[in-house]
Write a protein that holds these residues in place. Structure first.
Motif, PDB file in Angstrom:
ATOM      1  N   VAL A 200     -51.204  -6.173  56.409  1.00 14.56           N
ATOM      2  CA  VAL A 200     -50.807  -7.724  57.459  1.00 14.56           C
ATOM      3  C   VAL A 200     -52.449  -8.516  56.433  1.00 14.56           C
ATOM      4  CG1 VAL A 200     -50.638  -8.979  59.201  1.00 14.56           C
ATOM      5  CG2 VAL A 200     -48.982  -7.500  58.434  1.00 14.56           C
ATOM      6  N   TYR A 201     -53.220  -8.240  56.988  1.00 15.42           N
ATOM      7  CA  TYR A 201     -54.750  -8.851  57.212  1.00 15.42           C
ATOM      8  C   TYR A 201     -54.694  -8.980  55.577  1.00 15.42           C
ATOM      9  CZ  TYR A 201     -59.641  -8.572  55.610  1.00 15.42           C
ATOM     10  OH  TYR A 201     -60.929  -8.913  55.602  1.00 15.42           O
ATOM     11  N   GLN A 202     -54.195  -8.423  54.548  1.00 20.65           N
ATOM     12  CA  GLN A 202     -54.717  -8.643  52.886  1.00 20.65           C
ATOM     13  C   GLN A 202     -53.607  -9.679  52.653  1.00 20.65           C
ATOM     14  OE1 GLN A 202     -56.630  -8.112  50.770  1.00 20.65           O
ATOM     15  NE2 GLN A 202     -58.001  -5.932  51.944  1.00 20.65           N
ATOM     16  N   MET A 203     -52.943  -9.895  53.447  1.00 27.15           N
ATOM     17  CA  MET A 203     -51.504 -10.839  53.151  1.00 27.15           C
ATOM     18  C   MET A 203     -52.402 -12.310  53.764  1.00 27.15           C
ATOM     19  SD  MET A 203     -49.416  -9.929  51.078  1.00 27.15           S
ATOM     20  CE  MET A 203     -48.490 -11.387  50.971  1.00 27.15           C
ATOM     21  N   GLY A 204     -52.889 -12.539  54.792  1.00 30.55           N
ATOM     22  CA  GLY A 204     -54.168 -13.780  55.127  1.00 30.55           C
ATOM     23  C   GLY A 204     -53.630 -14.258  56.360  1.00 30.55           C
ATOM     24  N   ASP A 205     -52.575 -12.819  56.997  1.00 25.99           N
ATOM     25  CA  ASP A 205     -52.330 -13.630  58.143  1.00 25.99           C
ATOM     26  C   ASP A 205     -52.825 -12.923  59.181  1.00 25.99           C
ATOM     27  OD1 ASP A 205     -50.727 -13.672  60.182  1.00 25.99           O
ATOM     28  OD2 ASP A 205     -48.880 -13.226  59.955  1.00 25.99           O
ATOM     29  N   LEU A 206     -54.076 -12.769  59.762  1.00 31.10           N
ATOM     30  CA  LEU A 206     -54.667 -12.691  61.046  1.00 31.10           C
ATOM     31  C   LEU A 206     -54.739 -12.542  62.133  1.00 31.10           C
ATOM     32  CD1 LEU A 206     -58.341 -14.475  59.934  1.00 31.10           C
ATOM     33  CD2 LEU A 206     -57.644 -11.813  60.194  1.00 31.10           C
ATOM     34  N   PRO A 207     -53.591 -13.887  62.450  1.00 30.34           N
ATOM     35  CA  PRO A 207     -52.951 -13.684  63.751  1.00 30.34           C
ATOM     36  C   PRO A 207     -52.354 -12.198  64.141  1.00 30.34           C
ATOM     37  CG  PRO A 207     -53.158 -16.001  63.120  1.00 30.34           C
ATOM     38  CD  PRO A 207     -53.834 -14.992  61.992  1.00 30.34           C
ATOM     39  N   ARG A 208     -51.474 -12.132  63.193  1.00 28.58           N
ATOM     40  CA  ARG A 208     -50.431 -10.859  63.294  1.00 28.58           C
ATOM     41  C   ARG A 208     -51.388  -9.459  63.042  1.00 28.58           C
ATOM     42  NH1 ARG A 208     -45.268 -10.493  63.430  1.00 28.58           N
ATOM     43  NH2 ARG A 208     -44.592 -12.115  63.178  1.00 28.58           N
ATOM     44  N   ALA A 209     -52.337  -9.713  62.631  1.00 26.46           N
ATOM     45  CA  ALA A 209     -52.762  -8.612  62.062  1.00 26.46           C
ATOM     46  C   ALA A 209     -53.554  -7.934  63.398  1.00 26.46           C
ATOM     47  CB  ALA A 209     -54.044  -9.255  60.538  1.00 26.46           C
ATOM     48  N   ILE A 210     -54.233  -8.715  63.962  1.00 27.78           N
ATOM     49  CA  ILE A 210     -54.937  -9.063  64.783  1.00 27.78           C
ATOM     50  C   ILE A 210     -53.844  -8.072  66.327  1.00 27.78           C
ATOM     51  CG2 ILE A 210     -55.516  -9.732  67.372  1.00 27.78           C
ATOM     52  CD1 ILE A 210     -57.310 -12.241  65.498  1.00 27.78           C
ATOM     53  N   GLU A 211     -53.039  -9.202  66.308  1.00 26.03           N
ATOM     54  CA  GLU A 211     -51.295  -8.232  67.117  1.00 26.03           C
ATOM     55  C   GLU A 211     -51.681  -6.503  67.166  1.00 26.03           C
ATOM     56  OE1 GLU A 211     -47.622  -7.100  68.200  1.00 26.03           O
ATOM     57  OE2 GLU A 211     -47.986  -8.060  66.100  1.00 26.03           O
ATOM     58  N   LEU A 212     -51.029  -6.350  65.915  1.00 31.77           N
ATOM     59  CA  LEU A 212     -51.087  -5.326  65.097  1.00 31.77           C
ATOM     60  C   LEU A 212     -52.035  -4.291  65.569  1.00 31.77           C
ATOM     61  CD1 LEU A 212     -48.970  -5.764  61.855  1.00 31.77           C
ATOM     62  CD2 LEU A 212     -47.761  -4.985  64.019  1.00 31.77           C
ATOM     63  N   THR A 213     -53.347  -4.540  65.767  1.00 34.73           N
ATOM     64  CA  THR A 213     -54.545  -4.109  65.849  1.00 34.73           C
ATOM     65  C   THR A 213     -54.917  -3.378  67.303  1.00 34.73           C
ATOM     66  OG1 THR A 213     -55.588  -4.507  63.908  1.00 34.73           O
ATOM     67  CG2 THR A 213     -56.807  -3.601  64.565  1.00 34.73           C
ATOM     68  N   ARG A 214     -54.013  -4.618  68.002  1.00 36.96           N
ATOM     69  CA  ARG A 214     -54.431  -3.815  69.785  1.00 36.96           C
ATOM     70  C   ARG A 214     -52.854  -3.475  69.700  1.00 36.96           C
ATOM     71  NH1 ARG A 214     -54.680 -10.753  70.924  1.00 36.96           N
ATOM     72  NH2 ARG A 214     -56.920 -10.532  70.901  1.00 36.96           N
ATOM     73  N   ARG A 215     -52.249  -3.468  69.269  1.00 42.11           N
ATOM     74  CA  ARG A 215     -50.782  -2.130  69.389  1.00 42.11           C
ATOM     75  C   ARG A 215     -51.682  -0.642  69.210  1.00 42.11           C
ATOM     76  NH1 ARG A 215     -45.268  -3.739  66.830  1.00 42.11           N
ATOM     77  NH2 ARG A 215     -44.789  -1.675  68.115  1.00 42.11           N
ATOM     78  N   LEU A 216     -52.652  -0.661  67.931  1.00 35.42           N
ATOM     79  CA  LEU A 216     -52.958   0.358  67.431  1.00 35.42           C
ATOM     80  C   LEU A 216     -54.409   1.261  68.649  1.00 35.42           C
ATOM     81  CD1 LEU A 216     -53.572   3.016  65.519  1.00 35.42           C
ATOM     82  CD2 LEU A 216     -54.872   0.963  64.223  1.00 35.42           C
ATOM     83  N   VAL A 217     -54.850   0.302  69.058  1.00 34.08           N
ATOM     84  CA  VAL A 217     -55.804   0.642  69.474  1.00 34.08           C
ATOM     85  C   VAL A 217     -55.295   0.358  71.107  1.00 34.08           C
ATOM     86  CG1 VAL A 217     -57.958   0.027  71.738  1.00 34.08           C
ATOM     87  CG2 VAL A 217     -57.567  -0.967  68.732  1.00 34.08           C
ATOM     88  N   LEU A 259     -37.731 -10.907  55.643  1.00 25.19           N
ATOM     89  CA  LEU A 259     -38.432 -10.556  54.439  1.00 25.19           C
ATOM     90  C   LEU A 259     -38.142 -12.582  54.577  1.00 25.19           C
ATOM     91  CD1 LEU A 259     -37.614  -9.606  51.097  1.00 25.19           C
ATOM     92  CD2 LEU A 259     -35.375 -10.047  51.247  1.00 25.19           C
ATOM     93  N   GLY A 260     -39.562 -12.793  53.606  1.00 28.10           N
ATOM     94  CA  GLY A 260     -39.638 -14.493  53.247  1.00 28.10           C
ATOM     95  C   GLY A 260     -40.562 -14.496  54.376  1.00 28.10           C
ATOM     96  N   THR A 261     -41.612 -13.953  54.652  1.00 28.26           N
ATOM     97  CA  THR A 261     -42.409 -14.142  56.254  1.00 28.26           C
ATOM     98  C   THR A 261     -43.704 -14.900  54.771  1.00 28.26           C
ATOM     99  OG1 THR A 261     -41.913 -12.743  57.816  1.00 28.26           O
ATOM    100  CG2 THR A 261     -43.857 -13.409  56.973  1.00 28.26           C
ATOM    101  N   TYR A 262     -44.352 -13.606  54.038  1.00 31.37           N
ATOM    102  CA  TYR A 262     -45.022 -14.118  52.528  1.00 31.37           C
ATOM    103  C   TYR A 262     -44.422 -14.620  51.376  1.00 31.37           C
ATOM    104  CZ  TYR A 262     -47.013 -11.583  57.124  1.00 31.37           C
ATOM    105  OH  TYR A 262     -47.818 -11.008  58.228  1.00 31.37           O
ATOM    106  N   LYS A 263     -44.820 -14.647  51.046  1.00 32.10           N
ATOM    107  CA  LYS A 263     -44.672 -15.073  49.620  1.00 32.10           C
ATOM    108  C   LYS A 263     -45.123 -14.223  48.588  1.00 32.10           C
ATOM    109  CE  LYS A 263     -43.859 -19.027  46.212  1.00 32.10           C
ATOM    110  NZ  LYS A 263     -44.343 -20.178  45.582  1.00 32.10           N
ATOM    111  N   ARG A 264     -44.299 -13.549  48.355  1.00 34.66           N
ATOM    112  CA  ARG A 264     -45.109 -12.382  46.902  1.00 34.66           C
ATOM    113  C   ARG A 264     -45.929 -13.310  45.736  1.00 34.66           C
ATOM    114  NH1 ARG A 264     -41.298  -9.972  42.226  1.00 34.66           N
ATOM    115  NH2 ARG A 264     -39.202 -11.589  42.894  1.00 34.66           N
ATOM    116  N   PRO A 265     -46.438 -12.732  45.516  1.00 35.22           N
ATOM    117  CA  PRO A 265     -47.920 -12.884  44.897  1.00 35.22           C
ATOM    118  C   PRO A 265     -47.247 -13.076  43.299  1.00 35.22           C
ATOM    119  CG  PRO A 265     -48.879 -11.213  46.388  1.00 35.22           C
ATOM    120  CD  PRO A 265     -46.729 -10.712  46.375  1.00 35.22           C
ATOM    121  N   LYS A 266     -47.954 -13.970  43.034  1.00 33.47           N
ATOM    122  CA  LYS A 266     -47.196 -14.389  40.891  1.00 33.47           C
ATOM    123  C   LYS A 266     -48.006 -13.407  40.288  1.00 33.47           C
ATOM    124  CE  LYS A 266     -45.681 -18.521  41.387  1.00 33.47           C
ATOM    125  NZ  LYS A 266     -44.279 -19.133  41.593  1.00 33.47           N
ATOM    126  N   ASP A 267     -46.819 -13.021  39.299  1.00 30.72           N
ATOM    127  CA  ASP A 267     -48.059 -11.254  38.435  1.00 30.72           C
ATOM    128  C   ASP A 267     -47.422 -11.964  37.271  1.00 30.72           C
ATOM    129  OD1 ASP A 267     -45.220 -12.453  37.626  1.00 30.72           O
ATOM    130  OD2 ASP A 267     -44.369  -9.690  38.097  1.00 30.72           O
TER     131      ASP A 267
END
Length: 498
Positions: A200-217, A259-267
């Protein structure tokens, strides 16, 4: 000059299905042998238990009887040796031997990865969300095959290892969703959250990456990466908000990622959206007015003697460029014979590298193929003759008959054939992005078009692609008929006309 394609079906992995059935039977026989061995050992143990209780109650009285003394000697010298041999017997030998014989034909790690990527290809092309996919709810399917938590996790991990964070998010999220719903699993929730938060962090969604990492901790406070990642993500978000002159945001919710939350990268494929839309049946540019100009007829190959009594049924599939389909071009028995000849030789299809000229495999062509000569079997010779009769062209300078198998997820992205179809439950169409056509596979039929104008110039409109097979397997027999040798059969012209 022209492409002539037959369609007929075969499950590419049917041999593996029967191999697995044989191994299951072998496993049952091994279990039965183990149970028989264990029953014999238990019988020995029960008998000896009775004897030793009697002998140890008063050893001197017991041995005073000469028969008991003899039987003790016999047991220790002979019978215990027999018992030792029984215990040392390994009923698994047959099963292991069978496994060893078949293992050489088993899929390897690369095959498993390819199968996972095929599912993701289908997911993208046909816009299937991971939840429907995991429940086996696919178009054209009448029975379901589910993906477990661990299956979804493995799918996500495959994507992650390929740096495909878009699909890693979708499948790790699905694993987490099923896990939270109480489904049994082997993988730990911490592992799922670890992969998911970083993706999620790699997809550029920092707030959600933080929320998921807090769940992990919260689950594993001693996790070696979680604490460091959380501090890094929070610091990075704070920096970004400061640069944008915004206040600290509330933590993201724990709502599942849809599905559709993040845009599929161009190829690399510029017409990806057009190609995939046609595969879904969207954007086909055949209006009702144009369709009214398409006809079906009997075709006798300009009164070819072999077609006079039994002409071919010819149907227009497209007007310009002209694409036709011939019905009943192959009989069921011919289909089976061609499959039989091709199957032992199937190998991953290759393409020619434009820079080096070397044949190599490519991600945009996912199929297996074999090449058959007319001299190999009367059926191949008969098929070649039938092609000549129908098209009026000679196959003397044509390429060999190519048999291509597109299993589930198999595809061939847009390409030309001039530098150079089986029933399928869903997917597998041949599409032409330049003019918006979709030609669907039908068992035993043949599709024909010219990819050169009469002037000899390539008809660039005929750039086409094989859509991924969603359900079923598509077998295609291709015959590329070259322009050389056709001088009097299809005379050249100076203008670019069909």
């Amino acid at each position: 000059m022209a492409l002539f394609s037959f369609h007929f079906p075969l499950g590419q992995m049917t041999d593996l299905i029967y191999t697995e059935k044989e191994l299951v039977q072998s496993l049952k026989e091994y279990i039965q042998a183990e149970e028989s061995k264990l029953a014999a050992v238990k019988s020995w143990a029960n008998k000896l238990d009775v004897l030793t209780r009697a002998s140890t109650s008063d050893p001197e009285v017991y041995l005073a009887h000469p028969v008991n003394a003899y039987k003790l000697m016999k047991r220790l010298n002979t019978e215990w040796s027999e018992l030792e041999s029984l215990v040392l017997q390994d009923p698994s030998d047959g099963f292991i031997s069978n496994m060893t014989v078949h293992r050489q034909y088993f899929p390897d790690e690369e095959d498993e990865k390819g199968a996972a990527k095929a599912l993701m290809r289908l997911q993208d092309t046909y816009k299937l969300d991971s939840e429907s996919f995991s429940k086996g709810k696919l178009p054209g399917m009448h029975h379901n095959a589910i993906l477990t938590v661990d299956d979804c996790y493995d799918m996500g991990k495959t994507a992650y290892n390929e740096a495909d964070y878009y699909h890693a998010v979708l499948w790790m999220q699905q694993a987490l969703r099923q896990m939270d719903a109480g489904e049994e699993h082997v993988v730990s929730k911490a592992d799922v959250l670890d992969y998911l938060s970083y993706s999620v962090y790699q997809m550029g969604d920092l707030p959600r990456a933080i929320e998921l990492t807090r769940r992990l901790v919260a689950i594993d406070s001693s996790h070696q990466r979680a604490g460091g990642n959380l501090r890094y993500f929070e610091k990075l978000l704070s920096k970004q908000l400061k640069e944008l002159n915004q206040e600290v945001q509330e933590p993201a919710t724990e709502e599942p990622i849809q599905l559709g939350t993040y845009k599929r990268p161009k190829d690399y494929l510029p017409e990806r959206e057009i190609y995939e839309g046609l595969c879904r049946g969207e954007g086909v540019k055949m209006t009702s007015e144009r369709r009214s100009r398409l006809y079906c007829r009997y075709h006798d190959g300009n009164r070819n003697p072999r077609l006079l009594l039994q002409p071919m049924k010819e149907e227009d599939e497209w007007d310009s460029p002209h694409i036709v389909r011939y019905l009943n071009a192959l009989s069921d028995s011919e289909i089976e014979k061609i499959k039989e000849l091709a199957k032992p030789r199937l190998a991953r299809a290759t393409v020619r590298d434009p820079k080096t000229g070397v044949l190599t495999t490519a991600n945009y062509r996912v199929s297996k193929s074999a090449w058959l000569e007319g001299e190999e079997d009367p059926v191949i010779e008969r098929v070649n003759q039938r092609i000549e009769d129908i098209t009026g062209l000679t196959t003397q300078t044509a390429e060999l008959l190519q048999i291509a198998n597109y299993g589930v997820g198999g595809q061939y992205e847009p390409h030309f054939d001039f530098s150079r179809m089986s029933d399928v439950e869903a997917g597998g169409a041949t599409v032409f992005p330049d003019f918006g056509a979709a030609i669907y596979p039908k068992k035993g039929t043949a599709v024909f078009w010219y990819n050169l104008f009469r002037s000899g110039e390539g008809d660039y409109r005929t750039r086409h692609a094989a859509c991924p097979v969603l359900v079923g397997c598509k077998w295609v027999s291709n015959k590329w008929i070259h322009e050389r040798g056709q001088e009097f059969r299809r005379p050249c012209g100076l203008t670019e006309v069909d």
